[in-house]
Design a protein around this motif. Sequence first.
Motif, PDB file in Angstrom:
ATOM      1  N   ARG A 168       1.033  -1.157  -0.004  1.00 19.70           N
ATOM      2  CA  ARG A 168      -0.047  -0.078   0.047  1.00 19.70           C
ATOM      3  C   ARG A 168       0.723   1.261   0.044  1.00 19.70           C
ATOM      4  O   ARG A 168       0.560   2.141  -0.588  1.00 19.70           O
ATOM      5  N   THR A 169       2.019   1.444   0.644  1.00 17.25           N
ATOM      6  CA  THR A 169       2.963   2.208   0.793  1.00 17.25           C
ATOM      7  C   THR A 169       3.510   2.534  -0.680  1.00 17.25           C
ATOM      8  O   THR A 169       3.394   3.762  -1.044  1.00 17.25           O
ATOM      9  N   LEU A 170       4.077   1.573  -1.340  1.00 14.60           N
ATOM     10  CA  LEU A 170       4.224   1.624  -2.761  1.00 14.60           C
ATOM     11  C   LEU A 170       3.430   2.253  -3.690  1.00 14.60           C
ATOM     12  O   LEU A 170       3.636   2.938  -4.458  1.00 14.60           O
ATOM     13  N   LEU A 171       2.144   1.730  -3.619  1.00 15.97           N
ATOM     14  CA  LEU A 171       1.002   2.089  -4.259  1.00 15.97           C
ATOM     15  C   LEU A 171       0.915   3.619  -4.254  1.00 15.97           C
ATOM     16  O   LEU A 171       0.496   4.316  -5.164  1.00 15.97           O
ATOM     17  N   TRP A 172       0.807   3.988  -3.165  1.00 15.17           N
ATOM     18  CA  TRP A 172       0.540   5.604  -2.701  1.00 15.17           C
ATOM     19  C   TRP A 172       1.682   6.336  -2.991  1.00 15.17           C
ATOM     20  O   TRP A 172       1.437   7.627  -3.418  1.00 15.17           O
ATOM     21  N   PHE A 173       2.942   5.812  -3.243  1.00 13.73           N
ATOM     22  CA  PHE A 173       4.106   6.527  -3.745  1.00 13.73           C
ATOM     23  C   PHE A 173       3.773   6.990  -5.266  1.00 13.73           C
ATOM     24  O   PHE A 173       3.966   7.834  -5.872  1.00 13.73           O
ATOM     25  N   MET A 174       3.418   5.856  -5.906  1.00 21.36           N
ATOM     26  CA  MET A 174       3.016   5.878  -7.333  1.00 21.36           C
ATOM     27  C   MET A 174       2.175   6.827  -7.631  1.00 21.36           C
ATOM     28  O   MET A 174       2.042   7.613  -8.494  1.00 21.36           O
ATOM     29  N   ILE A 175       0.814   6.594  -6.930  1.00 25.54           N
ATOM     30  CA  ILE A 175      -0.163   7.618  -7.125  1.00 25.54           C
ATOM     31  C   ILE A 175       0.127   9.063  -7.108  1.00 25.54           C
ATOM     32  O   ILE A 175      -0.375   9.842  -7.902  1.00 25.54           O
ATOM     33  N   THR A 176       0.799   9.416  -5.943  1.00 23.59           N
ATOM     34  CA  THR A 176       1.016  10.945  -5.520  1.00 23.59           C
ATOM     35  C   THR A 176       2.052  11.226  -6.711  1.00 23.59           C
ATOM     36  O   THR A 176       2.088  12.321  -7.150  1.00 23.59           O
ATOM     37  N   SER A 177       3.193  10.660  -7.358  1.00 22.82           N
ATOM     38  CA  SER A 177       3.921  10.742  -8.064  1.00 22.82           C
ATOM     39  C   SER A 177       3.196  11.088  -9.310  1.00 22.82           C
ATOM     40  O   SER A 177       3.477  12.162 -10.199  1.00 22.82           O
ATOM     41  N   LEU A 178       2.213  10.284  -9.800  1.00 23.91           N
ATOM     42  CA  LEU A 178       1.585  10.455 -11.028  1.00 23.91           C
ATOM     43  C   LEU A 178       0.889  11.761 -11.058  1.00 23.91           C
ATOM     44  O   LEU A 178       0.780  12.557 -12.027  1.00 23.91           O
ATOM     45  N   ILE A 179      -0.033  12.361 -10.089  1.00 20.96           N
ATOM     46  CA  ILE A 179      -0.558  13.646  -9.744  1.00 20.96           C
ATOM     47  C   ILE A 179       0.540  14.483  -9.977  1.00 20.96           C
ATOM     48  O   ILE A 179      -0.068  15.622 -10.570  1.00 20.96           O
ATOM     49  N   ALA A 180       1.594  14.409  -9.205  1.00 19.98           N
ATOM     50  CA  ALA A 180       2.717  15.488  -9.413  1.00 19.98           C
ATOM     51  C   ALA A 180       3.394  15.784 -10.830  1.00 19.98           C
ATOM     52  O   ALA A 180       3.358  16.751 -11.171  1.00 19.98           O
ATOM     53  N   VAL A 181       3.628  14.582 -11.538  1.00 14.80           N
ATOM     54  CA  VAL A 181       4.048  14.669 -12.747  1.00 14.80           C
ATOM     55  C   VAL A 181       3.080  15.506 -13.681  1.00 14.80           C
ATOM     56  O   VAL A 181       3.334  15.978 -14.601  1.00 14.80           O
ATOM     57  N   ALA A 182       1.561  15.022 -13.669  1.00 15.91           N
ATOM     58  CA  ALA A 182       0.604  15.608 -14.365  1.00 15.91           C
ATOM     59  C   ALA A 182       0.427  17.254 -14.062  1.00 15.91           C
ATOM     60  O   ALA A 182       0.350  17.641 -15.048  1.00 15.91           O
ATOM     61  N   ILE A 183       0.703  17.318 -12.909  1.00 13.56           N
ATOM     62  CA  ILE A 183       0.763  18.878 -12.546  1.00 13.56           C
ATOM     63  C   ILE A 183       1.801  19.617 -13.247  1.00 13.56           C
ATOM     64  O   ILE A 183       1.646  20.530 -13.840  1.00 13.56           O
ATOM     65  N   GLY A 184       2.846  18.905 -13.335  1.00 16.83           N
ATOM     66  CA  GLY A 184       4.189  19.418 -13.632  1.00 16.83           C
ATOM     67  C   GLY A 184       3.912  19.699 -15.287  1.00 16.83           C
ATOM     68  O   GLY A 184       4.454  20.693 -15.891  1.00 16.83           O
ATOM     69  N   LEU A 185       3.482  18.578 -15.904  1.00 20.41           N
ATOM     70  CA  LEU A 185       3.372  18.735 -17.616  1.00 20.41           C
ATOM     71  C   LEU A 185       2.305  19.750 -17.697  1.00 20.41           C
ATOM     72  O   LEU A 185       2.448  20.532 -18.765  1.00 20.41           O
ATOM     73  N   PHE A 186       1.142  19.883 -16.960  1.00 25.36           N
ATOM     74  CA  PHE A 186       0.270  20.854 -17.347  1.00 25.36           C
ATOM     75  C   PHE A 186       0.642  22.230 -17.396  1.00 25.36           C
ATOM     76  O   PHE A 186       0.426  23.190 -18.170  1.00 25.36           O
ATOM     77  N   ILE A 187       1.507  22.674 -16.176  1.00 31.72           N
ATOM     78  CA  ILE A 187       1.940  23.736 -15.792  1.00 31.72           C
ATOM     79  C   ILE A 187       2.874  24.285 -17.086  1.00 31.72           C
ATOM     80  O   ILE A 187       2.960  25.217 -17.682  1.00 31.72           O
ATOM     81  N   GLY A 188       3.943  23.091 -17.189  1.00 33.35           N
ATOM     82  CA  GLY A 188       4.756  23.594 -18.242  1.00 33.35           C
ATOM     83  C   GLY A 188       4.285  23.697 -19.890  1.00 33.35           C
ATOM     84  O   GLY A 188       4.579  24.579 -20.629  1.00 33.35           O
ATOM     85  N   LEU A 189       2.977  23.098 -20.169  1.00 34.40           N
ATOM     86  CA  LEU A 189       2.468  23.103 -21.459  1.00 34.40           C
ATOM     87  C   LEU A 189       1.823  24.406 -21.430  1.00 34.40           C
ATOM     88  O   LEU A 189       1.598  25.032 -22.519  1.00 34.40           O
ATOM     89  N   ILE A 190       1.206  24.915 -20.664  1.00 36.05           N
ATOM     90  CA  ILE A 190       0.336  26.263 -20.498  1.00 36.05           C
ATOM     91  C   ILE A 190       1.307  27.417 -20.406  1.00 36.05           C
ATOM     92  O   ILE A 190       0.910  28.550 -20.782  1.00 36.05           O
ATOM     93  N   THR A 191       2.705  27.327 -20.056  1.00 34.71           N
ATOM     94  CA  THR A 191       3.443  28.605 -19.621  1.00 34.71           C
ATOM     95  C   THR A 191       4.522  28.629 -20.700  1.00 34.71           C
ATOM     96  O   THR A 191       5.126  29.624 -20.595  1.00 34.71           O
ATOM     97  N   ASN A 192       4.881  27.541 -21.398  1.00 33.04           N
ATOM     98  CA  ASN A 192       6.111  27.460 -22.268  1.00 33.04           C
ATOM     99  C   ASN A 192       7.457  28.216 -21.730  1.00 33.04           C
ATOM    100  O   ASN A 192       7.825  29.187 -21.861  1.00 33.04           O
ATOM    101  N   PRO A 193       8.031  27.539 -20.492  1.00 30.33           N
ATOM    102  CA  PRO A 193       9.048  28.033 -19.962  1.00 30.33           C
ATOM    103  C   PRO A 193      10.493  28.262 -20.502  1.00 30.33           C
ATOM    104  O   PRO A 193      10.911  29.159 -19.996  1.00 30.33           O
ATOM    105  N   GLY A 194      10.284  27.580 -21.898  1.00 34.18           N
ATOM    106  CA  GLY A 194      11.753  27.724 -22.514  1.00 34.18           C
ATOM    107  C   GLY A 194      11.586  29.089 -23.650  1.00 34.18           C
ATOM    108  O   GLY A 194      12.636  29.236 -24.173  1.00 34.18           O
ATOM    109  N   SER A 195      10.468  29.394 -23.707  1.00 35.03           N
ATOM    110  CA  SER A 195      10.209  30.444 -24.767  1.00 35.03           C
ATOM    111  C   SER A 195      10.407  31.719 -24.139  1.00 35.03           C
ATOM    112  O   SER A 195      10.353  31.955 -23.073  1.00 35.03           O
ATOM    113  N   GLY A 196      11.137  32.728 -24.614  1.00 32.72           N
ATOM    114  CA  GLY A 196      11.420  34.206 -24.553  1.00 32.72           C
ATOM    115  C   GLY A 196      12.627  34.318 -23.398  1.00 32.72           C
ATOM    116  O   GLY A 196      12.597  35.352 -22.904  1.00 32.72           O
TER     117      GLY A 196
END
Length: 448
Positions: free
Chosen positions: A96-124
């Motif tokens: 269960r510990t490993l499962l929740w590690f994976m679940i929270t990591s997936l949520i975190a990476v999804a948030i990171g991708l969403f922010i990166g896609l809407i802000t274009n951090p490398g442009s400008g």
Amino acid sequence: MSVPATNTPSQPVAPAKRQFPVPFWAQILIGLVLGVALGWAARHFDVSWLVTTLEKIGGIFVGLLKLAVGPLVFFAILVSITNLRKVNNAARLASRTLLWFMITSLIAVAIGLFIGLITNPGSGTGLTSKDGGEPKATGSWIDFLTGIVPTDVITPFTELNVLQIVFLAAVAGIAALKLGDRAKPILSLSEAVLELLQKALWWVIRLAPLGTVGLIGYAIATYGWDLIGDYAVFTADVYIGCLLVLFGVYPLLLALVAKVNPIQFFKGAWPAIQLAFVSRSSVGTMPLTQRVTERLGVPKEYASFAVPFGATTKMDGCAAIYPAIAAIFVAEIFKVDLNVGDYILIAFVSVVGSAATAGLTGATVMLTLTLSTLGLPMEGVGLLIAIDPIIDMIRTATNVAGQALVPVIVSAREKILDHDAYDNASASPIDADEPAAPRDAVPVPAAG
């Protein structure tokens, strides 16, 4: 002539209470403010000796933390694995510990991708591929998989390869479980050494306010605010992503899944989160993380497994949010178009490869692992090295918060969380020398 003593009833003497006029969290805050002020003064007035002094103070503090990392990880993992024999339904808790590690990591990476896609951090940014450089340390899946197994038992400790140390400790712990009673002398020695290391590390942790002055001061004196300006969008993206996970995702999980008060969690875990922000080391913060986790009502035997395991593998900041945003940043600088398949690969690397960060300062290996998986140029790492100390603070704070969060969630769902302890968790456990009182047994988790 002596006066005979009278037989008066003895009065109970209240134990002397240790005086801490300034709580630990306030000491850290004072260190942050003082560090910023001294760093600004050193840069603005070009005071070279002050810059050197700040560098030495911060370097000594981090060096003291790192000094104990190798043996601390080894004995913590070894003891935590053997402690599982004291836990009812240990396999269920571990899974269960490993499962929740994976679940929270997936949520975190999804948030990171969403922010990166809407802000274009490398442009400008004005940065080009020529501004980058090959990193000194790289990661690939072949290196990651083959690098787990050391060629000898000395090199992992001298070169501080935490992943290999974890492997050695896991093998030793499983072997000790198989030996049973015959391994008791080794286990007793290991537990004593671990307590010794943790005690010594507590002395280092008490120096955190002073270390804060040096680390923050040197960062400001060296980089100033111009560097942050050049990487403004990228830096903001990482901080916003981590803060969303810290104060958005985690409270929701606590309230909806664990069904406990999120504010009380941050009250109890805040000292560890603060120290992680300053030290930039999940492993260096591990003793304090375990202390606050136990104070939050997680059974000692389970916490002694989950926290060390998380300190080397659970990295929502360094291994999920950061590589997601950094990969988008590098792709934009080098004009490489990423597709849906690439984003899925980023999520996969974040969940499976997070052990590559191994709780050390910085996340270069994890980033190179992500870039190599996507086929992006390794020179992109060189673009981010300069800004790394500034963003690593919030990354590590997010890591440590997650390392305390998952044991609380699992304990609550398995009905082994001490809710009275959780509701009364101290905001400053660093002020106490004695560890949290251990609970002798872990209740049997509910079926289901």
